[in-house]
Write an enzyme that holds these catalytic residues in place. Structure first.
Site, PDB file in Angstrom:
ATOM      1  N   HIS A   1       0.846  -1.192   0.000  1.00 11.58           N
ATOM      2  CA  HIS A   1       0.000   0.000   0.000  1.00 11.58           C
ATOM      3  C   HIS A   1       0.878   1.236   0.000  1.00 11.58           C
ATOM      4  O   HIS A   1       1.950   1.232   0.616  1.00 11.58           O
ATOM      5  CB  HIS A   1      -0.913   0.003   1.238  1.00 11.58           C
ATOM      6  CG  HIS A   1      -2.083   0.907   1.091  1.00 11.58           C
ATOM      7  ND1 HIS A   1      -2.021   2.243   1.390  1.00 11.58           N
ATOM      8  CD2 HIS A   1      -3.332   0.672   0.635  1.00 11.58           C
ATOM      9  CE1 HIS A   1      -3.196   2.784   1.143  1.00 11.58           C
ATOM     10  NE2 HIS A   1      -4.002   1.855   0.685  1.00 11.58           N
TER      11      HIS A   1
ATOM     12  N   ASP B   1      -7.926  -5.537   0.138  1.00 13.48           N
ATOM     13  CA  ASP B   1      -8.387  -6.358  -0.984  1.00 13.48           C
ATOM     14  C   ASP B   1      -7.941  -7.806  -0.910  1.00 13.48           C
ATOM     15  O   ASP B   1      -8.386  -8.632  -1.700  1.00 13.48           O
ATOM     16  CB  ASP B   1      -7.891  -5.751  -2.305  1.00 13.48           C
ATOM     17  CG  ASP B   1      -8.596  -4.453  -2.597  1.00 13.48           C
ATOM     18  OD1 ASP B   1      -9.783  -4.363  -2.274  1.00 13.48           O
ATOM     19  OD2 ASP B   1      -7.954  -3.530  -3.116  1.00 13.48           O
TER      20      ASP B   1
HETATM   21  N1  CMC Z   1       4.174  -7.502  -4.767  1.00 16.91           N
HETATM   22  C1  CMC Z   1       5.505  -7.466  -4.937  1.00 16.91           C
HETATM   23  N2  CMC Z   1       6.264  -6.361  -4.807  1.00 16.91           N
HETATM   24  C2  CMC Z   1       5.639  -5.212  -4.496  1.00 16.91           C
HETATM   25  C3  CMC Z   1       4.247  -5.166  -4.298  1.00 16.91           C
HETATM   26  C4  CMC Z   1       3.498  -6.360  -4.442  1.00 16.91           C
HETATM   27  N3  CMC Z   1       2.164  -6.376  -4.271  1.00 16.91           N
HETATM   28  N4  CMC Z   1       3.869  -3.902  -3.993  1.00 16.91           N
HETATM   29  C5  CMC Z   1       4.988  -3.180  -4.011  1.00 16.91           C
HETATM   30  N5  CMC Z   1       6.076  -3.966  -4.310  1.00 16.91           N
HETATM   31  C6  CMC Z   1       7.471  -3.542  -4.377  1.00 16.91           C
HETATM   32  C7  CMC Z   1       7.727  -2.767  -5.663  1.00 16.91           C
HETATM   33  O1  CMC Z   1       8.185  -3.610  -6.695  1.00 16.91           O
HETATM   34  C8  CMC Z   1       8.785  -1.787  -5.220  1.00 16.91           C
HETATM   35  O2  CMC Z   1      10.030  -2.447  -5.197  1.00 16.91           O
HETATM   36  P1  CMC Z   1      11.389  -1.628  -5.526  1.00 16.91           P
HETATM   37  O3  CMC Z   1      11.500  -0.570  -4.457  1.00 16.91           O
HETATM   38  O4  CMC Z   1      12.450  -2.685  -5.441  1.00 16.91           O
HETATM   39  O5  CMC Z   1      11.201  -1.058  -6.904  1.00 16.91           O
HETATM   40  C9  CMC Z   1       8.419  -1.465  -3.763  1.00 16.91           C
HETATM   41  O6  CMC Z   1       7.670  -2.611  -3.314  1.00 16.91           O
HETATM   42  C10 CMC Z   1       7.552  -0.224  -3.612  1.00 16.91           C
HETATM   43  O7  CMC Z   1       6.452  -0.330  -4.482  1.00 16.91           O
HETATM   44  P2  CMC Z   1       5.820   0.894  -5.288  1.00 16.91           P
HETATM   45  O8  CMC Z   1       5.090   0.388  -6.487  1.00 16.91           O
HETATM   46  O9  CMC Z   1       6.865   1.943  -5.506  1.00 16.91           O
HETATM   47  O10 CMC Z   1       4.816   1.424  -4.206  1.00 16.91           O
HETATM   48  P3  CMC Z   1       3.534   2.303  -4.477  1.00 16.91           P
HETATM   49  O11 CMC Z   1       3.257   3.008  -3.210  1.00 16.91           O
HETATM   50  O12 CMC Z   1       3.705   3.152  -5.691  1.00 16.91           O
HETATM   51  O13 CMC Z   1       2.396   1.238  -4.804  1.00 16.91           O
HETATM   52  C11 CMC Z   1       0.583  -0.266  -4.628  1.00 16.91           C
HETATM   53  C12 CMC Z   1       1.411   0.826  -3.932  1.00 16.91           C
HETATM   54  C13 CMC Z   1      -0.665  -0.565  -3.804  1.00 16.91           C
HETATM   55  C14 CMC Z   1       0.098   0.241  -6.014  1.00 16.91           C
HETATM   56  C15 CMC Z   1       1.463  -1.547  -4.788  1.00 16.91           C
HETATM   57  O14 CMC Z   1       1.854  -2.031  -3.518  1.00 16.91           O
HETATM   58  C16 CMC Z   1       0.759  -2.651  -5.580  1.00 16.91           C
HETATM   59  O15 CMC Z   1       0.787  -2.635  -6.817  1.00 16.91           O
HETATM   60  N6  CMC Z   1       0.060  -3.608  -4.866  1.00 16.91           N
HETATM   61  C17 CMC Z   1      -0.724  -4.612  -5.546  1.00 16.91           C
HETATM   62  C18 CMC Z   1      -2.067  -4.023  -5.941  1.00 16.91           C
HETATM   63  C19 CMC Z   1      -2.992  -3.841  -4.770  1.00 16.91           C
HETATM   64  O16 CMC Z   1      -3.157  -4.713  -3.934  1.00 16.91           O
HETATM   65  N7  CMC Z   1      -3.688  -2.662  -4.722  1.00 16.91           N
HETATM   66  C20 CMC Z   1      -4.690  -2.374  -3.717  1.00 16.91           C
HETATM   67  C21 CMC Z   1      -4.296  -1.255  -2.803  1.00 16.91           C
HETATM   68  S1  CMC Z   1      -5.383  -1.132  -1.371  1.00 16.91           S
HETATM   69  C22 CMC Z   1      -6.942  -0.771  -1.993  1.00 16.91           C
HETATM   70  C23 CMC Z   1      -7.013   0.522  -2.725  1.00 16.91           C
HETATM   71  O17 CMC Z   1      -6.417   1.516  -2.307  1.00 16.91           O
HETATM   72  O18 CMC Z   1      -7.731   0.569  -3.709  1.00 16.91           O
END
Ligand code: CMC
Length: 433
Positions: free
Chosen positions: A311, A368
């Site tokens: 998140h 989720d």
């Molecule tokens: N699985 C594997 N690695 C992950 C994941 C994951 N679900 N989420 C983040 N990472 C890694 C990512 O690869 C990155 O690694 P590095 O620093 O080595 O490049 C690091 O963690 C930080 O991730 P980010 O994408 O920069 O973080 P963000 O804050 O931009 O993204 C997120 C947050 C929710 C989009 C992401 O965690 C994700 O894609 N999760 C899966 C989708 C999901 O479950 N979304 C629902 C969110 S809660 C409900 C809502 O708000 O709607």
């Protein structure tokens, strides 16, 4: 609030040999916020913050999240207390009005919402124009946008009375619209609302009932649905809420703004994650295959991510996921379902929580991760999951939209950019290129 939010210090920026001071504001709780509104005027520079990771785009008194501690408060009340003790109508009132309602206020509010649950009969004809296999979110985007054509008498955003009527209409009609979107895909007749039922009971009946026989609302499922709606009601300045605010900042009508929010919510990184998470758990299928998926999630060259994990704000266990996990266990027991997907989910959670990659990046289950398991056990197809999220989040969207419109400091949202394209050059006729 004004006292809590007083300017109490300054931050100094050294740029181009000149120091410029900016006020630092403090909310009632949470990090300090540097007020850079005069930055461009005073220094000629912009800030660069794609994804708004460090930018407060507005002032708000509705929802507070402490992502490190895993805390979520609505108007100060912890989410687990609301999910356990409150009703969706009460939470809706709280988000919209700032305080929990007294008995009489709650009755009046519930009565008002109940009186708006029907939709214009012509809307059913409009909906029938979609393909039968249309995704419910596609239908929701279209129908909610079209509400401004059906309820034009509540689109003058300068009139507080019309704003409130539009807000009530949206909260009341979303369950009816979501249920209609579902009924249409399964080829069953639309069910009219039954106003003697609770908000969630009415939604369950409109979705799973048929006109040919009476529908008994199962209290365990009704309670689970109520919790799911409360858990999704608001989440401060997330992508879809910011979309609603941005659309609303131009003066667009509330139905158009909420339709924009629905479009944003649909993405798999946001509301679409509940659908993606259950699809992923089903694909994994058995606990023995978990290590393969964990390895893929950790592989930099593989775009796969563990859906329902991680998140932007929570760097701790999402408090909503805890309630959702307990709800999943309750619903599966009530329905007598032994879904292997729930075992896969629990095992996957445990493996990930003890894996160095997830620990180091502070990736925990989010709301989720378990919601798909619950919704599927209740009987919803995966394509409805995000539509249910949109239904519940409408309350938060309208509360945030109303707050923005009433904010005297509100301006049209208009970010700046770091331009990296060509500098000026002369047009070359097509034959000379
Ligand atoms: N699985 C594997 N690695 C992950 C994941 C994951 N679900 N989420 C983040 N990472 C890694 C990512 O690869 C990155 O690694 P590095 O620093 O080595 O490049 C690091 O963690 C930080 O991730 P980010 O994408 O920069 O973080 P963000 O804050 O931009 O993204 C997120 C947050 C929710 C989009 C992401 O965690 C994700 O894609 N999760 C899966 C989708 C999901 O479950 N979304 C629902 C969110 S809660 C409900 C809502 O708000 O709607």
């Amino acid at each position: 609030m004004a006292d809590d939010q007083a300017t109490f210090s300054q931050a100094t920026l050294a740029l181009g040999g000149k120091d410029t001071a900016f006020p630092v504001r403090q909310g009632s709780v949470g990090p300090e916020v540097i007020d850079i509104r005069k930055l461009y005027g005073q220094t000629g520079a912009f800030t660069y913050d794609p994804g708004f990771t460090s930018t407060a785009a507005c002032e708000s008194a509705i929802t507070y999240i402490d992502g490190d501690a895993g805390i979520l408060l609505h108007r100060g009340y912890p989410i687990d207390q609301l999910a356990e003790k409150s009703t969706f109508m009460e939470v809706a009132y709280l988000l919209l009005n700032g305080e929990l309602p007294k008995q009489e206020e709650l009755e009046r509010f519930t009565h008002t919402i109940t009186r708006h649950t029907m939709v214009h009969e012509q809307l059913a004809t409009f909906l029938r124009g979609f393909r039968r296999d249309a995704h419910p979110m596609a239908v929701m985007c279209g129908i909610v946008g079209a509400l401004s054509a059906f309820y034009h008498d509540s689109t003058d955003i300068t009139d507080p009375q019309q704003r409130m009527i539009a807000s009530h209409r949206l909260i009341a009609k979303m369950p009816t619209i979501a249920a209609m979107a579902y009924k249409y895909t399964v080829g069953q007749p639309f069910m009219y609302p039954q106003n003697s039922l609770s908000y969630t009971g009415n939604f369950l009946r409109m979705t799973f009932g048929v006109p040919a026989e009476p529908y008994e609302v199962n209290p365990v499922i009704e309670r689970a649905m109520r919790r799911i709606f409360i858990l999704h009601a608001d989440h401060e300045q997330n992508a879809s809420t910011s979309t609603v605010r941005l659309a609303g900042s131009s003066g667009a009508n509330p139905f158009a703004c909420i339709a924009a929010g629905i479009a944003c919510l649909w993405g798999p990184a946001h509301g679409g994650a509940n659908e993606a998470a259950l699809n992923m758990l089903r694909e994994i299928g058995r606990p023995e295959r978990i290590p393969e998926y964990i390895a893929r999630a950790k592989d930099k060259d593989d775009p796969f991510r563990l859906m329902g994990f991680g998140h932007r704000v929570y760097k701790n266990y999402d408090p909503r996921a805890k309630v959702m996990q307990a709800t999943a266990a309750e619903v599966l027991k009530e329905m007598g379902v032994t879904d292997p997907v729930f075992d896969v989910a629990r095992e996957l959670e445990q493996i990930a929580l003890h894996d160095e990659y997830f620990i180091e990046k502070k990736l925990y289950p989010n709301v989720d991760f378990y919601s798909g398991v619950v919704l599927s056990a209740i009987g919803f197809p995966t394509s409805m999951f995000t539509a249910l999220f949109a239904l519940a989040r409408t309350v938060g969207w309208v509360a945030q939209w109303n707050e923005m419109i009433s904010d005297p400091e509100q301006k049209i949202g208009r970010p700046r950019q770091l331009y990296t394209g060509h500098t000026q050059r002369d047009y070359v006729p097509v034959g000379e290129r």
